[in-house]
Scaffold this motif. Structure first.
Motif, PDB file in Angstrom:
ATOM      1  N   ASN A  40      34.931  22.466 -39.624  1.00 46.86           N
ATOM      2  CA  ASN A  40      35.716  22.150 -38.431  1.00 46.86           C
ATOM      3  C   ASN A  40      34.901  22.546 -37.205  1.00 46.86           C
ATOM      4  OD1 ASN A  40      36.456  25.004 -37.629  1.00 46.86           O
ATOM      5  ND2 ASN A  40      37.466  24.934 -39.645  1.00 46.86           N
ATOM      6  N   LEU A  41      35.390  22.195 -36.011  1.00 48.18           N
ATOM      7  CA  LEU A  41      34.604  22.407 -34.798  1.00 48.18           C
ATOM      8  C   LEU A  41      34.381  23.887 -34.510  1.00 48.18           C
ATOM      9  CD1 LEU A  41      33.139  21.232 -32.394  1.00 48.18           C
ATOM     10  CD2 LEU A  41      35.333  21.111 -31.163  1.00 48.18           C
ATOM     11  N   THR A  42      35.412  24.720 -34.719  1.00 44.99           N
ATOM     12  CA  THR A  42      35.263  26.149 -34.460  1.00 44.99           C
ATOM     13  C   THR A  42      34.187  26.761 -35.349  1.00 44.99           C
ATOM     14  OG1 THR A  42      37.586  26.342 -33.809  1.00 44.99           O
ATOM     15  CG2 THR A  42      36.439  28.369 -34.426  1.00 44.99           C
ATOM     16  N   VAL A  43      34.237  26.445 -36.643  1.00 42.11           N
ATOM     17  CA  VAL A  43      33.237  26.960 -37.574  1.00 42.11           C
ATOM     18  C   VAL A  43      31.862  26.393 -37.232  1.00 42.11           C
ATOM     19  CG1 VAL A  43      32.513  27.008 -39.997  1.00 42.11           C
ATOM     20  CG2 VAL A  43      34.903  27.368 -39.402  1.00 42.11           C
ATOM     21  N   THR A  44      31.806  25.149 -36.774  1.00 44.22           N
ATOM     22  CA  THR A  44      30.527  24.557 -36.373  1.00 44.22           C
ATOM     23  C   THR A  44      29.896  25.356 -35.240  1.00 44.22           C
ATOM     24  OG1 THR A  44      31.296  22.347 -37.007  1.00 44.22           O
ATOM     25  CG2 THR A  44      29.399  22.461 -35.545  1.00 44.22           C
ATOM     26  N   LEU A  45      30.706  25.812 -34.299  1.00 45.20           N
ATOM     27  CA  LEU A  45      30.182  26.635 -33.209  1.00 45.20           C
ATOM     28  C   LEU A  45      29.685  27.986 -33.723  1.00 45.20           C
ATOM     29  CD1 LEU A  45      32.902  25.870 -30.511  1.00 45.20           C
ATOM     30  CD2 LEU A  45      30.483  25.242 -30.378  1.00 45.20           C
ATOM     31  N   VAL A  46      30.446  28.578 -34.663  1.00 41.12           N
ATOM     32  CA  VAL A  46      30.039  29.864 -35.235  1.00 41.12           C
ATOM     33  C   VAL A  46      28.730  29.715 -36.009  1.00 41.12           C
ATOM     34  CG1 VAL A  46      30.642  31.662 -36.904  1.00 41.12           C
ATOM     35  CG2 VAL A  46      32.388  30.771 -35.349  1.00 41.12           C
ATOM     36  N   THR A  47      28.656  28.682 -36.825  1.00 42.52           N
ATOM     37  CA  THR A  47      27.438  28.483 -37.618  1.00 42.52           C
ATOM     38  C   THR A  47      26.253  28.086 -36.739  1.00 42.52           C
ATOM     39  OG1 THR A  47      28.107  26.199 -38.122  1.00 42.52           O
ATOM     40  CG2 THR A  47      28.695  27.904 -39.724  1.00 42.52           C
ATOM     41  N   SER A  48      26.517  27.481 -35.594  1.00 39.96           N
ATOM     42  CA  SER A  48      25.432  27.195 -34.653  1.00 39.96           C
ATOM     43  C   SER A  48      24.794  28.489 -34.179  1.00 39.96           C
ATOM     44  CB  SER A  48      25.953  26.394 -33.458  1.00 39.96           C
ATOM     45  OG  SER A  48      26.369  25.102 -33.848  1.00 39.96           O
ATOM     46  N   PHE A  87      26.331  27.719 -46.035  1.00 45.82           N
ATOM     47  CA  PHE A  87      27.439  27.877 -46.988  1.00 45.82           C
ATOM     48  C   PHE A  87      28.785  27.961 -46.261  1.00 45.82           C
ATOM     49  CE2 PHE A  87      24.081  29.878 -49.823  1.00 45.82           C
ATOM     50  CZ  PHE A  87      23.995  28.774 -50.655  1.00 45.82           C
ATOM     51  N   LEU A  88      28.808  28.597 -45.099  1.00 50.47           N
ATOM     52  CA  LEU A  88      30.050  28.719 -44.332  1.00 50.47           C
ATOM     53  C   LEU A  88      30.541  27.356 -43.846  1.00 50.47           C
ATOM     54  CD1 LEU A  88      32.152  30.606 -43.055  1.00 50.47           C
ATOM     55  CD2 LEU A  88      30.633  30.826 -41.071  1.00 50.47           C
ATOM     56  N   LEU A  89      29.652  26.541 -43.305  1.00 50.99           N
ATOM     57  CA  LEU A  89      30.042  25.227 -42.808  1.00 50.99           C
ATOM     58  C   LEU A  89      30.419  24.289 -43.953  1.00 50.99           C
ATOM     59  CD1 LEU A  89      30.451  23.616 -40.260  1.00 50.99           C
ATOM     60  CD2 LEU A  89      28.063  22.920 -40.336  1.00 50.99           C
ATOM     61  N   ALA A  90      29.799  24.452 -45.117  1.00 48.63           N
ATOM     62  CA  ALA A  90      30.163  23.642 -46.281  1.00 48.63           C
ATOM     63  C   ALA A  90      31.581  23.947 -46.728  1.00 48.63           C
ATOM     64  CB  ALA A  90      29.187  23.903 -47.424  1.00 48.63           C
ATOM     65  N   SER A  91      32.014  25.185 -46.564  1.00 41.31           N
ATOM     66  CA  SER A  91      33.339  25.601 -47.019  1.00 41.31           C
ATOM     67  C   SER A  91      34.434  25.320 -45.998  1.00 41.31           C
ATOM     68  CB  SER A  91      33.323  27.106 -47.338  1.00 41.31           C
ATOM     69  OG  SER A  91      32.345  27.421 -48.299  1.00 41.31           O
ATOM     70  N   PHE A  92      34.105  25.402 -44.711  1.00 45.39           N
ATOM     71  CA  PHE A  92      35.128  25.237 -43.662  1.00 45.39           C
ATOM     72  C   PHE A  92      34.599  24.310 -42.566  1.00 45.39           C
ATOM     73  CE2 PHE A  92      35.330  29.540 -45.455  1.00 45.39           C
ATOM     74  CZ  PHE A  92      36.625  29.530 -46.000  1.00 45.39           C
ATOM     75  N   VAL A 137      21.759  23.100 -47.388  1.00 47.66           N
ATOM     76  CA  VAL A 137      21.140  23.909 -46.335  1.00 47.66           C
ATOM     77  C   VAL A 137      21.098  25.374 -46.762  1.00 47.66           C
ATOM     78  CG1 VAL A 137      21.426  24.795 -43.985  1.00 47.66           C
ATOM     79  CG2 VAL A 137      21.770  22.367 -44.445  1.00 47.66           C
ATOM     80  N   GLY A 138      22.224  25.882 -47.238  1.00 44.28           N
ATOM     81  CA  GLY A 138      22.294  27.272 -47.656  1.00 44.28           C
ATOM     82  C   GLY A 138      21.362  27.584 -48.808  1.00 44.28           C
ATOM     83  N   ALA A 139      21.351  26.721 -49.809  1.00 46.90           N
ATOM     84  CA  ALA A 139      20.512  26.961 -50.989  1.00 46.90           C
ATOM     85  C   ALA A 139      19.024  26.904 -50.635  1.00 46.90           C
ATOM     86  CB  ALA A 139      20.839  25.935 -52.067  1.00 46.90           C
ATOM     87  N   THR A 140      18.641  25.949 -49.812  1.00 47.95           N
ATOM     88  CA  THR A 140      17.236  25.788 -49.445  1.00 47.95           C
ATOM     89  C   THR A 140      16.727  26.988 -48.651  1.00 47.95           C
ATOM     90  OG1 THR A 140      17.551  23.390 -49.370  1.00 47.95           O
ATOM     91  CG2 THR A 140      15.576  24.265 -48.324  1.00 47.95           C
TER      92      THR A 140
END
Length: 423
Positions: A330-338, A323-328, A405-408
Motif C-alpha cells: 500500500n502507499l503508506t508501506v511504500t513510503l516506509v520501504t522507500s 519483504f515488507l512491501l511484498a507483504s503489505f 528484491v528481498g531475497a536478492t
C-alpha cells in the motif's frame, strides 16, 4: 592551481604491479570532495531521472499497451552496450595518452556523448528511436564512469575512501529528486526535460574538469582484445575481487528491481490519484534517508577501519524493505520501504565503493578493473526491467517482484563476507 587536484605521477615500469591496497598518502580537501560529488550529482540525474520517470512516460505515450515490454527492451539493449563498453573503456582509459590526461579525457568526452544522447532521446517518437538513442547515451556514461571511478584509486588515500565514496552516492537520490521536481514543477515536455538534464550534467562536470589534472601519458601497452580478455579473466579469478563483484551485482539488482517500475506500480497496482506526485514523495523520502545513512556509514567506516559489516547490514536493510512491501503493498508501506531502501542502498554503496578500491588485483589496471566492477552498478538497472516485466505481466504480480528484491539483497549481503582481504 591547488595541488590536491594533481594526481600522483605514474609509477615507474619496474613498480607497475603494486599491492591493490596501496594508494596516495596526501589527503584530498573538502573542495576536491565537493566538486567530485557535484559531478556525480549530474550523472545520477542524467541516468536515473530518465529511468524512473522520463523513459516510462515517453514509452507510455508512444505505445501505452506495450509500455512494460518496451521499457524492458530499451533497458536490455542499453545493458548489452554497457556490458561491453565498461571494461573496454576502462582498459582504454588506462592506456590513453593525451595532454588532457587519462581520466579527464574520458570524463570530458563521455560527458559530451551522454549529454548528446539525452538530447536526442528526448526527440524520439518511436520505440526503436528511443532504444538506439538511449543506448548511445549509455555508451557515453560508460566512458565517463571509466575516468571518474579510477580517480578515486589514483588520488584518494585509503583512509578517506569511505568519505569520498559518500560523495559519490550521497548525491544519488538528491539528483533524482531535483530532476523529477524540476520536470514536474515546470510541466516540461519530454524533449525539454531531457535537454535541461543534459545542460545540468555538463554544468556539474565543468568545475571538476577545469581544475583536476592527472598524468598526460601512460606506460601501459596498446590494447589488444586477447590481452584485455586475459587480464579480465585474471581479475575475476582473484577470489576477493570476484566475491566483491558478485555482492555488488546482486545488491544493485535488488535495488533496481525495487524501483524500476515504481511509477507503473503506483499507477496500475495501487491506483493512486497522482502517480507522479506520489513518485516524487517516495523519492524524497528515499533521498533523506539515503543522505543520512551515506554520510554516517562512510565516516564510521573510515574511523573504525571496517568495511564488510557496514556493507552487509546495509544490504540486509534493503532485503527487509523488499519483504515488507511484498507483504503489505500500500502507499503508506511504500513510503516506509522507500526510506529503508534509500538508507540501505546509500550506506551500502558508500562503503562498498571504498571496499572495492581495496580489492583491486593490479594497481596498473585500476580503470579496467573498476570498469569490470562498474558492470555491477550499471547493468542491474538495465537488466531489472526485463526481469521485472516477466513477473509483472504474469499472474504473480508485484508481491513476488518485491519478495525477489528481498531475497536478492540478502544473498548479496552473504557474498560480502566471503571477502577476506578487507575487514
Amino acid at each position: 592551481m591547488p595541488t590536491d587536484f594533481h594526481s600522483t605521477p605514474p609509477a615507474p615500469a619496474g613498480a607497475a604491479r603494486l599491492e591493490a591496497g596501496d594508494g596516495p598518502s596526501e589527503p584530498v580537501t573538502r573542495t576536491w570532495t565537493a566538486l567530485f560529488g557535484l559531478v556525480w550529482f549530474g550523472y545520477w540525474m542524467a541516468n536515473l531521472v530518465p529511468l524512473q520517470l522520463l523513459l516510462p512516460q515517453q514509452l507510455e505515450a508512444i505505445d501505452p499497451v506495450s509500455k512494460v515490454h518496451d521499457f524492458a527492451v530499451v533497458n536490455a539493449v542499453s545493458g548489452v552496450v554497457a556490458l561491453a563498453a565498461l571494461p573496454v573503456c576502462g582498459a582504454l582509459c588506462d592506456r590513453s595518452r593525451s595532454r588532457f590526461g587519462r581520466r579527464r579525457l574520458w570524463l570530458g568526452a563521455g560527458t559530451l556523448v551522454l549529454a548528446a544522447g539525452l538530447t536526442v532521446t528526448g526527440q524520439q517518437t518511436t520505440v526503436t528511436g528511443v532504444t538506439v538513442a538511449w543506448a548511445a547515451a549509455m555508451l557515453g556514461l560508460s566512458a565517463a564512469t571509466a575516468g571518474l571511478t579510477a580517480v578515486i584509486a589514483d588520488r584518494v588515500p585509503i583512509s578517506q575512501r569511505g568519505v569520498v565514496s559518500s560523495a559519490i552516492y550521497g548525491p544519488q537520490a538528491l539528483g533524482v529528486v531535483t530532476g523529477i521536481a524540476v520536470v514536474s514543477a515546470f510541466a516540461l515536455s519530454p524533449g525539454s526535460s531531457y535537454a535541461v538534464i543534459a545542460v545540468v550534467l555538463v554544468g556539474c562536470a565543468v568545475p571538476f574538469l577545469a581544475r583536476y589534472r592527472d598524468p598526460a601519458d601512460s606506460s601501459e601497452p596498446p590494447l589488444r582484445l586477447r590481452a584485455l580478455l586475459a587480464s579480465m579473466g585474471r581479475s575475476l579469478r582473484n577470489r576477493d575481487f570476484a566475491w566483491a563483484f558478485g555482492g555488488r551485482l546482486l545488491v544493485n539488482l535488488a535495488n533496481s528491481l525495487g524501483v524500476c517500475y515504481t511509477l507503473y506500480f503506483l499507477t496500475d497496482d495501487l491506483k493512486v490519484a497522482d502517480p507522479a506526485g506520489s513518485l516524487l514523495a517516495c523519492t524524497t523520502v528515499y533521498l533523506l534517508a539515503g543522505i543520512l545513512a551515506t554520510a554516517v556509514a562512510g565516516v564510521l567506516s573510515d574511523r573504525l577501519g571496517r568495511r564488510r559489516i557496514f556493507v552487509a547490514l546495509a544490504a540486509l536493510l534493503q532485503a527487509a524493505a523488499g519483504f515488507l512491501l511484498a507483504s503489505f503493498p500500500n502507499l503508506t508501506v511504500t513510503l516506509v520501504t522507500s526510506a529503508l531502501m534509500g538508507a540501505g542502498f546509500g550506506a551500502y554503496m558508500s562503503v562498498d565503493q571504498a571496499l572495492i578500491t581495496q580489492v583491486l588485483p593490479d594497481a596498473a589496471s585500476r580503470a579496467q578493473d573498476l570498469g569490470i566492477m562498474n558492470i555491477g552498478s550499471v547493468i542491474p538497472p538495465a537488466l531489472a526491467p526485463l526481469i521485472a516485466s516477466l513477473i509483472i505481466t504474469s499472474d504473480r504480480g508485484y508481491p513476488v517482484l518485491f519478495a525477489l528484491v528481498g531475497a536478492t539483497a540478502a544473498v548479496g549481503a552473504l557474498l560480502v563476507y566471503r571477502v577476506r582481504c578487507v575487514r
